[in-house]
Design a protein around this motif. Structure first.
Motif, PDB file in Angstrom:
ATOM      1  N   PRO A   1       0.769  -0.918  -0.028  1.00 32.70           N
ATOM      2  CA  PRO A   1       0.097   0.115   0.055  1.00 32.70           C
ATOM      3  C   PRO A   1       0.641   1.276   0.064  1.00 32.70           C
ATOM      4  O   PRO A   1       0.192   2.297  -0.311  1.00 32.70           O
ATOM      5  CB  PRO A   1      -0.679  -0.121   1.356  1.00 32.70           C
ATOM      6  N   GLU A   2       2.074   1.215   0.455  1.00 27.19           N
ATOM      7  CA  GLU A   2       2.860   2.316   0.564  1.00 27.19           C
ATOM      8  C   GLU A   2       3.771   2.611  -0.789  1.00 27.19           C
ATOM      9  O   GLU A   2       3.785   3.701  -1.194  1.00 27.19           O
ATOM     10  CB  GLU A   2       3.736   2.233   1.530  1.00 27.19           C
ATOM     11  N   CYS A   3       4.335   1.636  -1.264  1.00 27.35           N
ATOM     12  CA  CYS A   3       5.364   1.948  -2.427  1.00 27.35           C
ATOM     13  C   CYS A   3       4.691   1.117  -3.844  1.00 27.35           C
ATOM     14  O   CYS A   3       5.095   1.410  -4.873  1.00 27.35           O
ATOM     15  CB  CYS A   3       6.678   1.303  -2.270  1.00 27.35           C
ATOM     16  N   ASP A   4       3.620   0.357  -3.658  1.00 27.23           N
ATOM     17  CA  ASP A   4       2.878  -0.106  -4.779  1.00 27.23           C
ATOM     18  C   ASP A   4       3.827  -1.188  -5.484  1.00 27.23           C
ATOM     19  O   ASP A   4       3.616  -1.763  -6.647  1.00 27.23           O
ATOM     20  CB  ASP A   4       2.574   0.914  -5.724  1.00 27.23           C
ATOM     21  N   SER A   5       4.569  -1.852  -4.519  1.00 23.84           N
ATOM     22  CA  SER A   5       5.603  -2.775  -4.974  1.00 23.84           C
ATOM     23  C   SER A   5       4.954  -4.210  -5.015  1.00 23.84           C
ATOM     24  O   SER A   5       4.201  -4.412  -3.689  1.00 23.84           O
ATOM     25  CB  SER A   5       6.864  -2.933  -4.524  1.00 23.84           C
ATOM     26  N   PRO A   6       4.903  -4.955  -5.871  1.00 22.06           N
ATOM     27  CA  PRO A   6       4.565  -6.291  -5.800  1.00 22.06           C
ATOM     28  C   PRO A   6       5.251  -7.151  -4.814  1.00 22.06           C
ATOM     29  O   PRO A   6       4.957  -8.341  -4.635  1.00 22.06           O
ATOM     30  CB  PRO A   6       4.470  -6.775  -7.125  1.00 22.06           C
ATOM     31  N   LEU A   7       6.415  -6.877  -4.220  1.00 22.41           N
ATOM     32  CA  LEU A   7       7.388  -7.733  -3.609  1.00 22.41           C
ATOM     33  C   LEU A   7       6.871  -7.915  -2.281  1.00 22.41           C
ATOM     34  O   LEU A   7       7.608  -7.628  -1.229  1.00 22.41           O
ATOM     35  CB  LEU A   7       8.632  -7.182  -3.363  1.00 22.41           C
ATOM     36  N   ILE A   8       5.623  -8.693  -1.900  1.00 22.74           N
ATOM     37  CA  ILE A   8       5.150  -9.049  -0.731  1.00 22.74           C
ATOM     38  C   ILE A   8       5.559 -10.217  -0.304  1.00 22.74           C
ATOM     39  O   ILE A   8       5.496 -11.220  -0.887  1.00 22.74           O
ATOM     40  CB  ILE A   8       3.621  -8.821  -0.627  1.00 22.74           C
ATOM     41  N   ARG A   9       6.159 -10.133   1.174  1.00 20.23           N
ATOM     42  CA  ARG A   9       6.635 -11.655   1.486  1.00 20.23           C
ATOM     43  C   ARG A   9       6.245 -11.918   2.866  1.00 20.23           C
ATOM     44  O   ARG A   9       6.035 -11.125   3.671  1.00 20.23           O
ATOM     45  CB  ARG A   9       8.244 -11.425   1.751  1.00 20.23           C
ATOM     46  N   GLN A  10       6.009 -13.135   3.153  1.00 23.23           N
ATOM     47  CA  GLN A  10       5.441 -13.470   4.609  1.00 23.23           C
ATOM     48  C   GLN A  10       6.521 -13.850   5.328  1.00 23.23           C
ATOM     49  O   GLN A  10       7.354 -14.853   4.638  1.00 23.23           O
ATOM     50  CB  GLN A  10       4.345 -14.584   4.630  1.00 23.23           C
ATOM     51  N   ASP A  11       6.887 -13.399   6.328  1.00 21.31           N
ATOM     52  CA  ASP A  11       7.980 -13.721   7.142  1.00 21.31           C
ATOM     53  C   ASP A  11       7.399 -14.365   8.488  1.00 21.31           C
ATOM     54  O   ASP A  11       6.932 -13.974   9.462  1.00 21.31           O
ATOM     55  CB  ASP A  11       8.698 -12.742   7.650  1.00 21.31           C
ATOM     56  N   TYR A  12       7.253 -15.826   8.345  1.00 19.21           N
ATOM     57  CA  TYR A  12       6.819 -16.514   9.396  1.00 19.21           C
ATOM     58  C   TYR A  12       7.405 -16.624  10.690  1.00 19.21           C
ATOM     59  O   TYR A  12       6.736 -16.829  11.531  1.00 19.21           O
ATOM     60  CB  TYR A  12       6.693 -18.068   8.638  1.00 19.21           C
ATOM     61  N   GLU A  13       8.707 -16.431  10.455  1.00 17.28           N
ATOM     62  CA  GLU A  13       9.393 -16.478  11.969  1.00 17.28           C
ATOM     63  C   GLU A  13       9.049 -15.142  12.634  1.00 17.28           C
ATOM     64  O   GLU A  13       8.861 -15.290  13.888  1.00 17.28           O
ATOM     65  CB  GLU A  13      10.970 -16.345  11.727  1.00 17.28           C
ATOM     66  N   ARG A  14       8.842 -14.268  11.983  1.00 18.53           N
ATOM     67  CA  ARG A  14       8.438 -13.011  12.973  1.00 18.53           C
ATOM     68  C   ARG A  14       6.783 -12.799  12.861  1.00 18.53           C
ATOM     69  O   ARG A  14       6.524 -11.838  13.405  1.00 18.53           O
ATOM     70  CB  ARG A  14       9.130 -11.605  12.044  1.00 18.53           C
ATOM     71  N   GLY A  15       6.330 -13.651  12.043  1.00 20.87           N
ATOM     72  CA  GLY A  15       4.705 -13.256  12.061  1.00 20.87           C
ATOM     73  C   GLY A  15       4.302 -12.270  11.376  1.00 20.87           C
ATOM     74  O   GLY A  15       3.364 -11.599  11.997  1.00 20.87           O
TER      75      GLY A  15
END
Length: 338
Positions: free
Chosen positions: A22-36
DNA sequence: CGGAGTAAAAGGCACTT
DNA sequence: AAGTGACTTTTACTCCG
């Protein structure tokens, strides 16, 4: 979104699949499971945090209880030099009871003096505006800039600023915070938006890490992969492959003592070729800021140690419009695991 | 042109006088 | 705080297809 199940007894939260930051409109969304967390690889914005528990731990059954139990007020920010918390004294010379009080004038005088007048406070204002400027030039999210402003305050409290350039400190702090947040920027990138030379940024950074004692191990190459890939217009499969290569290289201890950026560059070069979306060493070098020679050296090491077999290069390099994948993308999977 | 490879210079880091 | 030494990276170059 709330979804009510068949019995209507239970409610459960459904998370909409976020596709863009939502901020930079980049598609590079990643789920960081370790940090939740769900984070944006590009700007470091934490999109979702603490995936389980969103609300307050208390409940209120009427308005009175809600007012009583809520603990938050206006948001506090480190970006305003006094955190937005300073007290303003009303212009009327009267106290709460409405009676005139002579000492109020004195109070107000001191208040205004203390709030902005000390020189450290003025340098803080400058530092924060610089952090903000550089941060947005680098496409960093607000919480990164907030954290940088906070660290500058800490440095001030420890009296680390005196005798050093505010600009240098601010830049080094921004660099440090990016690393802390797992979205490192290269010294080159940070240097390009700062008026301070790379050499001094590095030196100041080392000084800070010693004095402020943040134990940062060297950043992992994988933390650079996403940004570099998008710079090279490489698709998701290449990114995933490159990260896989980095992880395996790290396991085999091919990365110790090497620059993480070099490893990232080499992994991307290999991944791109494996996925049939080849980039030249020159292109990768330009996107990552390392030399072609370094890419060669690193990528040769990795290919050798992991037993990767690269597909031959097609001489038809000029605008390879045919993106027909030469080999099945899964075949490389086996090669990597051996 | 894109890649492979090399020797020498340069640079950064952990040490020591 | 300058010196040292093992190390990576860069610079500049040649050679190959």
């Amino acid at each position: 979104m709330i979804e009510v199940d068949k019995n209507g007894e239970e409610e459960k939260k459904v998370y909409r699949a976020t596709t863009k930051c939502p901020e930079c409109d980049s598609p590079l969304i990643r789920q960081d499971y370790e940090r939740g967390e769900i984070v944006c690889d590009s700007c470091g914005l934490v999109i979702e945090e603490n995936l389980m528990d969103q609300g307050a731990e208390w409940r209120a059954f009427d308005y009175e209880q809600m007012v009583k139990r809520a603990r938050t007020g206006a948001p506090m920010t480190y970006m305003i030099h006094d955190k937005g918390l300073s007290t303003f004294i009303d212009w009327r010379d009267a106290n709460v009871q409405g009676k005139s009080a002579s000492n109020i004038q004195r109070l107000r005088k001191w208040q205004n003096r203390v709030r902005v007048s000390s020189s450290s406070e003025r340098s803080l204002i400058f530092a924060i505006s610089e952090i903000d400027r550089m941060g947005s030039a680098l496409g960093l999210s607000k919480d990164v800039r907030e954290a940088a402003a906070l660290m500058y305050r800490k440095a001030m409290e420890k009296d680390l600023i005196r005798g050093r350039s505010v600009e240098g400190l601010a830049t080094a702090i921004l660099y440090a915070v990016c690393r802390q947040k797992g979205i490192p920027r290269t010294l080159e990138e940070v240097g390009s938006v700062s008026r301070v030379k790379q050499k001094e940024i590095g030196r100041t950074y080392r000084f800070l890490s010693r004095e402020l004692d943040f134990r940062l191990q060297p950043s992992s190459p994988s933390e650079f992969v996403s940004r570099f890939c998008s710079r090279l217009n490489l698709k998701e499969d290449v990114r995933a492959k490159a990260i896989e290569i980095v992880n395996q290289a790290e396991q085999q201890e091919l990365t110790v003592g090497k620059g993480p950026i070099s490893i990232a560059a080499a992994a991307i070069y290999i991944a791109a070729r494996l996925c049939g979306d080849t980039r030249t060493q020159k292109e990768v070098a330009a996107a990552t800021g390392v030399t072609e020679v370094t890419i060669r050296n690193r990528y040769k090491d990795i290919v050798e140690a992991l037993g990767i077999e690269l597909p031959q290069l097609q001489p038809s390099s000029t605008t390879a419009s045919n993106l027909t994948s030469s080999s099945s993308p899964l075949s490389s999977e086996k090669e990597l695991s051996g």
